[in-house]
Design an enzyme around this catalytic site. Structure first.
Site, PDB file in Angstrom:
ATOM      1  N   VAL A  22       0.831  -1.204   0.000  1.00 51.37           N
ATOM      2  CA  VAL A  22       0.000   0.000   0.000  1.00 51.37           C
ATOM      3  C   VAL A  22       0.866   1.253   0.000  1.00 51.37           C
ATOM      4  O   VAL A  22       0.357   2.366  -0.033  1.00 51.37           O
ATOM      5  CB  VAL A  22      -0.926   0.028   1.228  1.00 51.37           C
ATOM      6  CG1 VAL A  22      -1.927  -1.106   1.155  1.00 51.37           C
ATOM      7  CG2 VAL A  22      -0.115  -0.092   2.532  1.00 51.37           C
ATOM      8  N   ARG A  23       2.172   1.086   0.039  1.00 48.48           N
ATOM      9  CA  ARG A  23       3.081   2.228  -0.029  1.00 48.48           C
ATOM     10  C   ARG A  23       3.522   2.446  -1.474  1.00 48.48           C
ATOM     11  O   ARG A  23       3.311   1.594  -2.335  1.00 48.48           O
ATOM     12  CB  ARG A  23       4.308   1.984   0.849  1.00 48.48           C
ATOM     13  CG  ARG A  23       5.124   0.775   0.401  1.00 48.48           C
ATOM     14  CD  ARG A  23       6.358   0.602   1.271  1.00 48.48           C
ATOM     15  NE  ARG A  23       7.067  -0.629   0.952  1.00 48.48           N
ATOM     16  CZ  ARG A  23       7.936  -0.766  -0.030  1.00 48.48           C
ATOM     17  NH1 ARG A  23       8.173   0.252  -0.834  1.00 48.48           N
ATOM     18  NH2 ARG A  23       8.549  -1.910  -0.241  1.00 48.48           N
TER      19      ARG A  23
END
Length: 231
Positions: A22-23
């Site tokens: 999710v980064r």
């Protein structure tokens, strides 16, 4: 992230799932260049409550990616004949990244910086964007940008990257996950000469000895230049 068995070109090819993050990944710069979207800014706005629709980041808002972008990761390391990587370090004497239209450099180097072996050897990311749909043209422009990247005092993988970008198989789309492992010897042999700049004794970084443009005329005649041109 996933891998696909290239030997099976059907819709039932085996897919090996690896991970989902999710980064932002280090390759996010490529997405930014072909979409015109600032993903770092968008991520910060989402963290403060903005929605994808507010930021025009829904799939239907993004549109067709424009051109081709290549990211070359400049590391303080050299490639060995057995395919292993040897990290390097020291004090950077000269740090002059390339510039120009379609050339972006995200880096942290500067003259006098002493590298730290405790961290990743990544020094800079050279991201080159071209409006063309031809990969070879984009690779050539990336190679030119790397050739203009002046770093002295520490070795880097720039010569290896330049050789990789000129490889015939790569230019024809023949890259695969073990391409470097299988072709490291030929790629090392194809590395261009990196001794374009020189350092004098004592370690101070400089370019080659200064040269004068044109010719020096020993004359008091104000038309000396004209006379020299005629002769």
């Amino acid at each position: 992230e996933f891998l696909v068995d290239a030997a099976d070109d059907s819709d039932n090819a085996a897919i090996a799932f690896i991970e989902a993050n999710v980064r932002l990944q280090v390759e996010h710069t490529v997405t930014e260049e072909i979409t015109g979207k600032d993903l770092v800014q968008a991520q910060l706005k989402i963290a403060t409550g903005a929605r994808l629709a507010d930021l025009k980041l829904r799939q239907e808002d993004i549109g067709t990616p424009a051109g081709i972008a290549i990211q070359a990761r400049v590391n303080l390391e050299t490639m060995q004949n057995d395919g292993s990587v040897r990290s390097a370090g020291g004090v950077i004497g000269v740090y002059e990244p390339p510039s120009g239209r379609g050339v972006r450099v995200d880096g942290y180097g500067y003259s006098g910086y002493r590298t730290n072996p405790r961290y990743d050897s990544l020094l800079a990311k050279v991201i080159v964007h071209t409006p063309t749909d031809k990969f070879a043209e984009s690779a050539a422009k990336t190679g030119r940008a790397l050739a203009e990247f002046r770093i002295s005092g520490v070795p880097s993988n720039i010569p290896f990257l330049r050789a990789l970008l000129k490889d015939a198989a790569i230019l024809q789309g023949g890259m695969y996950t073990r391409f470097i492992d299988d072709n490291v010897g030929a790629l090392i042999a194809a590395q261009p000469d990196s001794t374009r700049y020189f350092e004098p004794q004592g370690g101070a970084a400089t370019s080659a000895a200064p040269r004068l443009a044109g010719v020096k005329l020993e004359t008091t005649d104000p038309l000396g230049v004209v006379l020299y041109g005629k002769s």
